[in-house]
Scaffold this motif. Structure first.
Motif, PDB file in Angstrom:
ATOM      1  N   UNK A   1       0.784  -1.232   0.000  1.00 47.29           N
ATOM      2  CA  UNK A   1       0.000   0.000   0.000  1.00 47.29           C
ATOM      3  C   UNK A   1       0.817   1.284   0.000  1.00 47.29           C
ATOM      4  N   UNK A   2       2.052   1.225   0.461  1.00 51.14           N
ATOM      5  CA  UNK A   2       2.815   2.463   0.641  1.00 51.14           C
ATOM      6  C   UNK A   2       4.196   2.438  -0.003  1.00 51.14           C
ATOM      7  N   UNK A   3       4.432   1.505  -0.885  1.00 49.51           N
ATOM      8  CA  UNK A   3       5.758   1.368  -1.463  1.00 49.51           C
ATOM      9  C   UNK A   3       5.645   0.957  -2.925  1.00 49.51           C
ATOM     10  N   UNK A   4       6.657   1.275  -3.681  1.00 48.61           N
ATOM     11  CA  UNK A   4       6.708   0.826  -5.066  1.00 48.61           C
ATOM     12  C   UNK A   4       7.644  -0.373  -5.223  1.00 48.61           C
ATOM     13  N   UNK A   5       8.117  -0.918  -4.106  1.00 53.02           N
ATOM     14  CA  UNK A   5       9.011  -2.079  -4.166  1.00 53.02           C
ATOM     15  C   UNK A   5       8.276  -3.317  -4.662  1.00 53.02           C
ATOM     16  N   UNK A   6       8.945  -4.073  -5.505  1.00 56.55           N
ATOM     17  CA  UNK A   6       8.485  -5.424  -5.806  1.00 56.55           C
ATOM     18  C   UNK A   6       8.864  -6.267  -4.596  1.00 56.55           C
ATOM     19  N   UNK A   7       8.044  -7.237  -4.261  1.00 54.31           N
ATOM     20  CA  UNK A   7       8.388  -8.078  -3.116  1.00 54.31           C
ATOM     21  C   UNK A   7       7.928  -9.500  -3.346  1.00 54.31           C
ATOM     22  N   UNK A   8       8.549 -10.400  -2.614  1.00 53.02           N
ATOM     23  CA  UNK A   8       8.143 -11.796  -2.597  1.00 53.02           C
ATOM     24  C   UNK A   8       8.117 -12.248  -1.146  1.00 53.02           C
ATOM     25  N   UNK A   9       7.534 -13.406  -0.928  1.00 57.22           N
ATOM     26  CA  UNK A   9       7.364 -13.944   0.429  1.00 57.22           C
ATOM     27  C   UNK A   9       7.909 -15.368   0.458  1.00 57.22           C
ATOM     28  N   UNK A  10       8.604 -15.692   1.542  1.00 58.56           N
ATOM     29  CA  UNK A  10       9.054 -17.060   1.771  1.00 58.56           C
ATOM     30  C   UNK A  10       8.675 -17.455   3.186  1.00 58.56           C
ATOM     31  N   UNK A  11       8.007 -18.593   3.301  1.00 64.68           N
ATOM     32  CA  UNK A  11       7.684 -19.165   4.612  1.00 64.68           C
ATOM     33  C   UNK A  11       7.623 -20.678   4.434  1.00 64.68           C
TER      34      UNK A  11
END
Length: 82
Positions: free
Chosen positions: A23-33
């Motif tokens: 919602x507040x960033x232009x970063x691409x991100x991924x998740x690992x769990x």
């Protein structure tokens, strides 16, 4: 310059970090769990394609998380713990 992030851990803090990035960033991100099947794959690829690694795991899992990502880290990575 940081352009991409990896969130390790998708519990309460991991979900909050995702909400902030979404919602507040232009970063691409991924998740690992490793405990959630849909996020439990491609750790090496996710680390290699991220500039910022955010560790959002319970303290009991912190050491194991660090040991798991260490082989893939480069000096350019920024690693933070929340």
């Amino acid at each position: 310059m940081v352009t991409s992030a990896l969130i390790i851990g998708y519990g309460k803090f991991g979900k909050i970090i995702e909400t902030i990035l979404k919602n507040y960033s232009s970063l691409d991100y991924s998740i690992y769990d490793p405990h959630i099947p849909e996020y439990a794959h491609n750790l090496q690829e996710k680390v290699n394609t991220s500039d910022l690694v955010i560790i959002a795991v319970p303290l009991d899992f912190f050491k194991d998380s660090i040991l798991e990502i260490t082989p893939f880290l480069k000096k350019e990575h920024t690693v933070i713990e929340v």
